[in-house]
Write an enzyme that holds these catalytic residues in place. Structure first.
Site, PDB file in Angstrom:
ATOM      1  CB  ILE A  74     -57.060  19.663  33.726  1.00 26.54           C
ATOM      2  CG1 ILE A  74     -56.279  19.865  32.313  1.00 26.54           C
ATOM      3  CG2 ILE A  74     -57.919  17.857  33.306  1.00 26.54           C
ATOM      4  CD1 ILE A  74     -55.143  18.981  31.248  1.00 26.54           C
ATOM      5  CG  ASP A  75     -56.618  24.379  32.484  1.00 26.67           C
ATOM      6  OD1 ASP A  75     -55.488  23.232  32.566  1.00 26.67           O
ATOM      7  OD2 ASP A  75     -57.458  25.111  32.003  1.00 26.67           O
ATOM      8  CD  GLU A  94     -52.318  25.678  26.926  1.00 32.79           C
ATOM      9  OE1 GLU A  94     -52.198  24.650  26.344  1.00 32.79           O
ATOM     10  OE2 GLU A  94     -53.579  25.442  27.604  1.00 32.79           O
TER      11      GLU A  94
END
Length: 412
Positions: free
Chosen positions: A143-144, A245
């Protein structure tokens, strides 16, 4: 006699990784050139532990494959085991070779991200050195979207769709009282801000959020952050911030301090959480207005109920094409997605040397996030095709219905 196929999954789950698995299995079944289909439970770690199950006798035909393709997370489980070089752990490689020999494996597919591609590199080198015809193919997912030398990765589009939709809903909720307030949405992305940056698509719906966007690629300046926050609060009252994050200060250290920040996984990556809470505390201390932080956490990678149809279709396509590459005699390659055009949107799968994808990070392009924290037209053109279409999910009693393998049917 036809050689057998082994597939495993590694790294973090996505909403599309099982679509890729379904693509591999369906292509193997249809090829007429593959014998039995096996799955390694919990990646290379499970294979070393001989946790391998037969898959082709559990699929229940096309209906089973379709259900598997729409199932989030990883039907075969995952791991974060880093293989050491052969010269350091020769017994590990010998064990893998013995297991492959015992099951007559001629094709191995490893679905994962950049660290998983490192495993394919090492195993490719090992089997080539042994002169054995085992074809090893890396199959992309994350997903990154930080896997290098592929336009994008299966799983990313569905995560984008969820993140953008969540941010729109968060903004609509936050502004109902008309008070000065800040909502910080923490989004996954340790080293690259693709997913966080994509939240900027929310502005296409006519809302001003996200008002501020912070990525790992751009050094975070706490002083500038407070100045920007005061300006946005003055102009809008309600402010929504999207933050990766992995935001870092100018010296390269993580901007936030959390109880988990000193913990690392097998690849040496910090287990991150707390960027949103860190910014929340900064705002409480420096501004004093109402503020809350929301960590999307695993929801952004597990939300199959709002997956992108394009993403699932491409995940399946990549799996099928990976099998085609192996049957053509390719090994030591990754099945990469190449964008042919954006308008109309067209892609194809091409083989690239696995070394071009292993242990590297593709960062979000400089200039795709403008100074006003809006996406550039180039970025919008890149993101939009990936979120098109809604998946149709099977339900039972009003709840989603997903596929599960029987993990007790061990082959060894």
């Amino acid at each position: 006699m036809s050689k057998n196929l082994l597939v495993a999954q590694s790294g973090g789950p996505t909403a599309a990784i099982n679509a890729t698995l379904a693509g591999i299995l369906s292509a193997g079944l249809e090829s007429g050139q593959v014998g039995k289909l096996y799955g390694g439970l919990n990646g290379i770690k499970g294979i070393l532990e001989r946790k391998i199950i037969r898959l082709d006798n559990q699929l229940n035909g096309q209906a089973g494959l379709d259900l598997l393709a729409a199932t989030p997370a990883m039907a075969l489980g995952s791991c974060r085991l880093k293989l050491q070089p052969e010269e350091i752990t020769p017994d590990v490689y010998a064990t893998i070779e013995d297991i492959f020999d015992a099951l007559d494996i001629g094709y191995f597919f490893y679905i994962g991200g950049n660290d998983s591609m490192d495993t394919v590199v090492k195993l490719s080198d090992y089997f080539a050195g042994k002169g054995k015809d085992v074809r090893l193919i890396g199959v992309p997912k994350t997903i990154d979207n930080d896997l290098d030398n592929t336009d994008h990765t299966p799983g990313f589009g569905s995560a984008v769709k969820y993140v953008v939709t969540s941010l729109i809903e968060v903004y609509n909720d936050a502004k109902v009282y008309g008070d000065k307030s800040v909502v910080i949405v923490e989004i996954m992305g340790r080293d690259a801000g693709w997913l966080t940056a994509s939240s900027g698509l929310a502005r296409l719906t006519g809302i001003p959020a996200p008002h501020l966007v912070y990525l790992p690629e751009i050094p975070f300046d706490p002083k500038q952050f407070i100045e920007s926050m005061n300006e946005k609060i003055k102009d809008h009252g309600t402010v929504v911030v999207a933050v990766s994050e992995g935001i870092r200060l100018a010296d390269g250290s993580y901007a936030h301090i959390s109880a988990q920040s000193s913990v690392t996984d097998a690849f040496g990556h910090h287990a991150l959480s707390g960027a949103g809470r860190y910014l929340e505390m900064v705002i409480e201390r420096e501004i004093g207005c109402k503020v809350r932080s929301i960590e999307l956490s695993v929801l952004q990678r597990a939300a199959a109920h709002y997956a992108s149809k394009t993403d699932l279709d491409e995940g399946r396509m990549v799996g099928r094409e990976a099998v085609s590459l192996a049957l053509e005699g390719k090994t030591g390659v990754m099945a990469a997605i190449q964008r042919v055009s954006s308008k109309p949107y067209r892609v194809k799968v091409v083989p690239i040397d696995i070394r071009l994808a292993a242990n590297t990070v593709k960062q979000f392009p400089a200039g795709w996030l403008r100074e006003d924290h809006a996406l550039s037209e180039e970025a919008i053109e890149y993101f939009l095709p990936l979120i098109q279409g809604e998946a149709v999910n099977a339900t039972e009693n009003g709840l989603p219905k997903y596929f599960h393998f029987d993990a007790k049917q061990l082959a060894l």
